[in-house]
Motif scaffolding. Sequence first.
Motif, short mmCIF file in Angstrom:
data_model
loop_
_atom_site.label_atom_id
_atom_site.label_comp_id
_atom_site.label_asym_id
_atom_site.label_seq_id
_atom_site.Cartn_x
_atom_site.Cartn_y
_atom_site.Cartn_z
N TRP A 59 0.93 -1.19 -0.12
CA TRP A 59 0.23 -0.12 0.03
C TRP A 59 1.06 1.13 -0.05
O TRP A 59 1.87 1.19 0.81
N ALA A 60 0.45 2.20 -0.80
CA ALA A 60 0.96 3.49 -0.76
C ALA A 60 0.15 4.51 0.06
O ALA A 60 -1.03 4.52 -0.39
N SER A 61 0.54 5.24 1.04
CA SER A 61 -0.35 5.97 1.93
C SER A 61 0.25 7.48 2.00
O SER A 61 1.38 7.53 1.90
N LEU A 62 -0.89 8.36 2.26
CA LEU A 62 -0.20 9.89 2.24
C LEU A 62 -0.35 10.24 3.93
O LEU A 62 -1.30 9.93 4.50
N LEU A 63 0.83 10.74 4.21
CA LEU A 63 0.74 11.33 5.46
C LEU A 63 1.00 12.84 5.15
O LEU A 63 2.02 13.27 4.56
N SER A 64 0.20 13.50 6.05
CA SER A 64 0.24 15.12 5.71
C SER A 64 0.13 15.79 7.06
O SER A 64 -0.50 15.61 7.93
N GLY A 65 0.70 17.13 7.05
CA GLY A 65 0.69 17.86 8.34
C GLY A 65 1.33 19.31 8.04
O GLY A 65 2.07 19.31 7.21
N PRO A 66 1.32 20.30 8.95
CA PRO A 66 1.85 21.56 8.78
C PRO A 66 3.55 21.41 8.81
O PRO A 66 4.08 20.22 9.13
N GLU A 67 4.30 22.23 8.28
CA GLU A 67 5.79 22.25 8.29
C GLU A 67 6.06 21.91 9.64
O GLU A 67 5.68 22.58 10.71
N GLY A 68 7.20 21.00 9.61
CA GLY A 68 7.80 20.47 10.99
C GLY A 68 7.17 19.21 11.33
O GLY A 68 7.75 18.73 12.44
N PHE A 69 6.12 18.84 10.81
CA PHE A 69 5.55 17.61 11.13
C PHE A 69 6.51 16.23 11.07
O PHE A 69 6.46 15.43 11.54
N TYR A 165 -13.41 6.98 -10.96
CA TYR A 165 -11.86 6.48 -10.69
C TYR A 165 -11.24 6.61 -12.26
O TYR A 165 -10.21 6.95 -12.08
N ASN A 166 -11.94 5.98 -13.00
CA ASN A 166 -11.19 6.03 -14.48
C ASN A 166 -11.09 7.49 -14.88
O ASN A 166 -9.71 7.64 -15.38
N GLU A 167 -11.79 8.35 -14.74
CA GLU A 167 -11.54 9.56 -15.19
C GLU A 167 -10.19 10.19 -14.43
O GLU A 167 -9.56 11.19 -14.93
N TRP A 168 -10.56 10.21 -13.07
CA TRP A 168 -9.38 10.70 -12.01
C TRP A 168 -8.02 9.98 -12.49
O TRP A 168 -7.08 10.72 -12.68
N ILE A 169 -8.00 8.80 -12.81
CA ILE A 169 -6.73 8.14 -13.24
C ILE A 169 -6.22 8.55 -14.57
O ILE A 169 -5.00 8.90 -14.73
N ALA A 170 -7.19 8.67 -15.50
CA ALA A 170 -6.78 9.17 -16.69
C ALA A 170 -6.06 10.46 -16.93
O ALA A 170 -5.50 10.81 -17.81
N SER A 171 -6.80 11.31 -16.02
CA SER A 171 -6.25 12.78 -15.97
C SER A 171 -5.15 13.05 -15.12
O SER A 171 -4.56 14.34 -15.02
N ALA A 172 -4.60 12.15 -14.12
CA ALA A 172 -3.67 12.20 -13.44
C ALA A 172 -2.29 12.54 -14.27
O ALA A 172 -1.92 11.78 -15.14
N ASP A 173 -1.40 13.33 -13.55
CA ASP A 173 -0.03 13.55 -14.23
C ASP A 173 1.12 12.97 -13.36
O ASP A 173 2.20 13.24 -13.47
N THR A 174 0.44 12.51 -11.92
CA THR A 174 1.34 11.97 -11.13
C THR A 174 0.65 10.93 -10.37
O THR A 174 -0.46 10.94 -10.16
N PHE A 175 1.53 9.97 -9.70
CA PHE A 175 0.85 8.90 -8.89
C PHE A 175 2.35 8.28 -8.25
O PHE A 175 3.26 8.60 -8.60
N TYR A 176 1.84 7.50 -7.18
CA TYR A 176 3.03 6.86 -6.38
C TYR A 176 2.81 5.55 -6.35
O TYR A 176 1.84 5.09 -6.32
N ILE A 177 3.93 4.76 -6.11
CA ILE A 177 3.96 3.23 -6.50
C ILE A 177 4.72 2.74 -5.23
O ILE A 177 6.00 3.06 -5.24
N ALA A 178 4.02 1.95 -4.59
CA ALA A 178 4.80 1.29 -3.62
C ALA A 178 4.85 -0.18 -4.11
O ALA A 178 4.16 -0.89 -4.63
N SER A 179 6.16 -0.87 -3.58
CA SER A 179 6.54 -2.28 -4.27
C SER A 179 7.25 -2.93 -3.11
O SER A 179 7.57 -2.11 -1.92
N ALA A 180 7.58 -4.17 -2.98
CA ALA A 180 8.39 -5.01 -1.94
C ALA A 180 9.19 -5.97 -2.48
O ALA A 180 8.80 -6.52 -3.31
#
Length: 284
Positions: A59-69, A165-180
């Motif tokens: 899984w690729a997950s997003l973690l976000s917060g203010p500067e300094g997190f 979801y198809n439209e979202w993916i098709a319009s994307a210029d960026t994604f992130y990929i997790a592997s192991a």
Amino acid sequence: MKFSYHEGELAVQKLANASDQANKSANSVLDYFPRSASDFLLRLTFIIAATLDERHRAWASLLSGPEGFISVADERTVHIRPPVRDGDTLQQHLLAHDAIGLLAIEPSSRRRMRINGTVLDKLPEIVVFAEQIYTNCPKYIRNRVPLYEMSPKGTTITSELNETYNEWIASADTFYIASASRDNKPDVSHRGGPPSFVKVLDEKTLIFPDYSGNSMFNTLGNIHENPTCGLLFIDYAKGDTLQLTGLAEIIWESSMMSEFPDAKRLVKFRLSIAVHRFDAQKGG
């Protein structure tokens, strides 16, 4: 400790005739944070994590917060203080496997840093002991300013991609990929290209190009020996995320190559589970 590639990475480097360049790129991998890393990480408002769940799915997950997190505690340890999110299963993944891959990326400067290591603590913050630290080139990174207030409250889970979801993916210029790797060491990388560089073949299948890079082939090397794969798409305007987990394979030759200018090879992804997180007040 000198960095060494695993068998999957070495195999793909050989298939791509890139072993010499890969050996040169290996010299950039450190086992400590350089001084510049601390200031870089403190500026960030998000970081991407690669983890494995109890069924060894990536899984690729997003973690976000203010500067300094995100902060560097010493030359081998980084702390991440993400806010708790409803429906976020990252903590559960870390209970199953303590290995983690991190991608620190700053779109405004197009800088990125990979951090792979072991989780020492999971609550109230994630503490990671870094084993591999290295920067990647800025190629294909889009210059954008992401919002850090990404805390979706609604969740939709499905096993098929719908039209939205198809439209979202098709319009994307960026994604992130997790592997192991075969020994369950996760890694996460950035992929970028022109809108529509990811193509939806059907409700469970995607295909996307692999462009020239640093020739290390960390992601493809993992896929070569372990097909589990996780993709993450972010709606930077709304704060929504779309996580996909499934299986991937490398396509070395295909009649579809002509549809992807500059592609060196293709990756086909087969969906198992899709998780859409969104602001429940705005709707998914």
